[in-house]
Design an enzyme around this catalytic site. Structure first.
Site, PDB file in Angstrom:
ATOM      1  N   CYS A  80       0.893  -1.098   0.003  1.00  0.00           N
ATOM      2  CA  CYS A  80      -0.022   0.076   0.115  1.00  0.00           C
ATOM      3  C   CYS A  80       0.985   1.194  -0.173  1.00  0.00           C
ATOM      4  O   CYS A  80       1.702   1.444  -0.967  1.00  0.00           O
ATOM      5  CB  CYS A  80      -0.948   0.008   1.165  1.00  0.00           C
ATOM      6  N   TYR A  81       1.065   2.106   0.922  1.00  0.00           N
ATOM      7  CA  TYR A  81       1.915   3.143   1.009  1.00  0.00           C
ATOM      8  C   TYR A  81       3.302   2.975   0.791  1.00  0.00           C
ATOM      9  O   TYR A  81       3.902   3.610   0.112  1.00  0.00           O
ATOM     10  CB  TYR A  81       1.736   3.986   2.401  1.00  0.00           C
ATOM     11  N   HIS A 170      -3.751  -5.104   0.642  1.00  0.00           N
ATOM     12  CA  HIS A 170      -3.278  -5.524   1.905  1.00  0.00           C
ATOM     13  C   HIS A 170      -3.018  -7.232   1.843  1.00  0.00           C
ATOM     14  O   HIS A 170      -4.103  -7.743   2.311  1.00  0.00           O
ATOM     15  CB  HIS A 170      -3.920  -5.048   3.232  1.00  0.00           C
ATOM     16  N   GLU A 172      -1.908  -8.862   4.016  1.00  0.00           N
ATOM     17  CA  GLU A 172      -1.733  -9.307   5.498  1.00  0.00           C
ATOM     18  C   GLU A 172      -3.102  -9.567   6.033  1.00  0.00           C
ATOM     19  O   GLU A 172      -3.180 -10.211   7.337  1.00  0.00           O
ATOM     20  CB  GLU A 172      -0.777  -8.387   6.171  1.00  0.00           C
ATOM     21  N   SER A 224      -4.955 -13.412  36.213  1.00  0.00           N
ATOM     22  CA  SER A 224      -6.302 -13.360  36.166  1.00  0.00           C
ATOM     23  C   SER A 224      -6.757 -14.981  35.954  1.00  0.00           C
ATOM     24  O   SER A 224      -7.876 -15.211  36.312  1.00  0.00           O
ATOM     25  CB  SER A 224      -6.899 -12.691  35.093  1.00  0.00           C
ATOM     26  N   GLY A 225      -5.842 -15.614  35.667  1.00  0.00           N
ATOM     27  CA  GLY A 225      -6.344 -17.323  35.352  1.00  0.00           C
ATOM     28  C   GLY A 225      -6.664 -17.328  34.105  1.00  0.00           C
ATOM     29  O   GLY A 225      -6.950 -18.489  33.494  1.00  0.00           O
ATOM     30  N   VAL A 227      -6.204 -17.133  29.866  1.00  0.00           N
ATOM     31  CA  VAL A 227      -5.098 -17.845  28.728  1.00  0.00           C
ATOM     32  C   VAL A 227      -4.040 -16.773  28.744  1.00  0.00           C
ATOM     33  O   VAL A 227      -2.817 -17.499  29.103  1.00  0.00           O
ATOM     34  CB  VAL A 227      -5.696 -17.902  27.424  1.00  0.00           C
ATOM     35  N   SER A 229      -2.508 -14.530  30.918  1.00  0.00           N
ATOM     36  CA  SER A 229      -1.836 -14.251  32.223  1.00  0.00           C
ATOM     37  C   SER A 229      -1.431 -15.710  32.594  1.00  0.00           C
ATOM     38  O   SER A 229      -0.201 -15.582  33.107  1.00  0.00           O
ATOM     39  CB  SER A 229      -2.570 -13.609  33.133  1.00  0.00           C
ATOM     40  N   SER A 230      -2.027 -16.779  32.215  1.00  0.00           N
ATOM     41  CA  SER A 230      -1.599 -18.031  32.470  1.00  0.00           C
ATOM     42  C   SER A 230      -0.292 -18.564  31.854  1.00  0.00           C
ATOM     43  O   SER A 230       0.855 -18.967  32.311  1.00  0.00           O
ATOM     44  CB  SER A 230      -2.480 -19.097  32.364  1.00  0.00           C
ATOM     45  N   LYS A 367      -3.893 -13.758  19.639  1.00  0.00           N
ATOM     46  CA  LYS A 367      -4.387 -14.782  20.984  1.00  0.00           C
ATOM     47  C   LYS A 367      -3.938 -16.170  20.364  1.00  0.00           C
ATOM     48  O   LYS A 367      -3.475 -16.870  21.130  1.00  0.00           O
ATOM     49  CB  LYS A 367      -5.938 -14.540  20.819  1.00  0.00           C
TER      50      LYS A 367
END
Ligand code: XMP
Length: 511
Positions: A80-81, A170, A172, A224-225, A227, A229-230, A367
């Site tokens: 693109c750019y 794009h 991607e 927090s328990g 995914v 932070s674990s 994620k």
């Protein structure tokens, strides 16, 4: 190790380019476009990718690249750019698109010249994702046109001799049908990559960097328990062992039994683990607040205040670690991106944080990459593939002001939804599913009497990376069963609705 350099010109999809390169098993780093040619040479990449960006190359103050980069003999892919930058620097001409038809946005049917290395092995026609208002009016000498659309003759250019390639669209973005294949072609066909990079390498590099940064210091991890932070806990535990303390704050807005489950799960690990029960303090701070961004900021700040207190009790803790991932950063408004919502651990942070530094080893990952890293760290599949749960918890699933009674109502309804989804075997097909307590009340009839109770919304989505998501087609009979159970078993709810909006235009969470 083979390295690809991504020069960042400010586009919204830049980390997505990095992610596609990683998906092709090639190591890459994103650096600002201001990187000097000496630094580029020292980095010695096998290829360079110029990203998109909001500027126009012909404007005086537009981001430019040191033109000596074209003399390094390193292959370049301009997106693109980045494509316009190639054309502009090498003797072509870029102008504003003269008419609406040469300006292109969204999914566009495109014809590819499959003799070009970038399009090798692809069908001759496919959909590409366009987002450009400028146009290559003249392509540079030595280049060939290698793709066109109905509206625009100059969609892609190539110079096989110097190994320079440019695409206006794009590759991607998922909407470009063969986009990853095009990036793979650039890496393998043009740059001669062998694909020597894996998530195992990411793990080892991350561990090395954490050790270098922390030395013999102490780290407090906000756990927090979920995914992210674990996985972060497992990574830090491997890097620094007993220098790490994981602090789990139960803010009273967790799902049914979740606080106890997190405690049980982590007390089995050989790590320092602390649970802080802080329900009343969070509910007090949130009392009467209905505005989503304010709720998020209150929670973000209160988390930090609890972590600061715990750090003081431990003593000499310099570092706060968080399992922040890339979508949290971008949605909270990184760089020039708009604020969509302040994720509690990024945009929701207070101005003053009483730690020397914040460590976020997952903040360039999406994620599904975090899940891969979790597997590389040997975490069990049930933990790694769990659906995400946001840090602010039920606070952003109770529309309007928050009370303990509403949280209890939502907890019960949400539990039934999840229970029935699992019993119907639908949990394996869904990326995230939960209930939302709206603040709409409506009239119903139960037994022979009138009710005037809350409406509950059910939300279920499928997605790879949570940047976009589709609403899930959960079978009607499963929804029917869930609806009957909730209305029968949960006091205060007399109507159930199902959310049929994708992201965009909606977001996954309601607030
Ligand atoms: P949205 O609503 O932004 O959600 O489309 C995308 C993903 O992010 C999660 N989410 C959060 N996670 N802190 C978190 O840890 C937050 O403040 C936050 N807000 C949204 C959401 O559950 C979904 O998985």
């Amino acid at each position: 190790m083979e390295k690809v350099l991504i020069l960042d010109f400010g586009g919204q999809y830049n980390q997505l380019i990095a992610r596609r390169v990683r998906e092709c098993n090639v190591y890459c780093e994103v650096h600002p476009y201001t990187m000097t040619v000496e630094a580029i040479k020292a980095y010695s990449p096998i290829g360079i990718i110029f990203t998109g960006g909001p500027g126009s190359v012909y404007e005086d103050d537009s981001p430019q690249v040191d033109s000596a980069v074209f003399g390094l003999g390193v292959p370049v892919l301009g997106i693109c750019y980045g494509c316009q930058l190639l054309a502009h620097n090498l003797g072509g001409r870029v102008t504003p698109a003269q008419n609406d038809s040469a300006r292109e946005y969204g999914k566009t049917e495109t014809w590819y010249d499959t003799s070009c290395s970038i399009f090798k092995g692809l069908p001759e026609k496919g959909i590409s994702w366009m987002s450009h208002g400028d146009y290559m009016a003249k392509i540079p000498v030595g280049f060939q046109l290698t793709a066109h659309s109905a509206a625009c003759p100059n969609v892609a250019i190539s110079d096989d001799t110097r190994r320079f390639y440019g695409v206006q669209f794009h590759p991607e973005v998922n909407h470009t049908a063969y986009g990853t294949q095009m990036i793979r072609n650039f890496l393998y066909e043009v740059c001669g990559a062998h694909g020597d990079w894996t998530m195992e390498d990411y793990k080892n590099t991350a561990i090395r960097r954490i050790r270098e940064r922390v030395g013999s210091g102490k780290v407090l991890l906000a756990l927090s328990g979920g995914v992210d932070s674990s996985v972060c806990a497992a990574l830090l535990a491997e890097a620094i062992g007993s220098q790490l303390t994981c602090v789990f704050v139960d803010h009273g807005l967790m799902r049914l039994n979740e606080g106890d489950e997190v405690e049980q799960a982590f007390s089995k690990w050989s790590i320092n683990f602390i649970r802080v029960n802080a329900e009343s303090r969070f509910l007090l701070k949130l009392a009467g607040e209905a505005e989503p961004e304010c709720k998020r900021k209150i929670i973000g700040e209160e988390f930090i205040r609890v972590f600061e207190e715990e750090a003081k009790k431990i003593g000499a803790v310099d570092y706060l670690a968080q399992g922040t991932i890339y979508p949290d950063v971008i949605e909270s408004g990184a760089g020039t991106a708009a604020v969509i919502k302040s994720h509690h651990n990024v945009g929701g942070l207070p101005e003053y944080v009483d730690f020397k530094e914040i460590i976020e080893p997952l903040n360039i990952l999406f994620k599904d990459e975090v899940r891969q890293l979790g597997r590389a760290l040997g975490l069990p599949e049930y933990l790694v593939s769990r659906q995400p749960f946001p840090g602010p918890g039920l606070a952003i699933r109770i529309i309007g002001d928050i009370t303990k009674e509403k949280a209890d109502t939502l907890r019960q309804a949400d539990f039934i939804f999840r229970d029935e989804i699992a019993k119907a075997g639908q949990d394996r097909c869904l990326s995230q599913y939960f209930a939302v307590l709206t603040n709409t009340r409506s009239v119903g009839v139960m037994g022979d009497g009138r009710t005037y109770d809350y409406t509950l919304a059910l939300r279920a989505v499928t997605t790879d990376d949570f940047m976009t998501a589709d609403w899930a087609r959960v079978p009607y009979d499963v929804l029917d069963h869930i609806s009957r159970r909730i209305v029968n078993e949960v006091h205060d709810i007399n109507r159930i609705v199902y959310d049929i909006t994708s992201k965009p235009p909606a977001t996954v969470e309601w607030e």
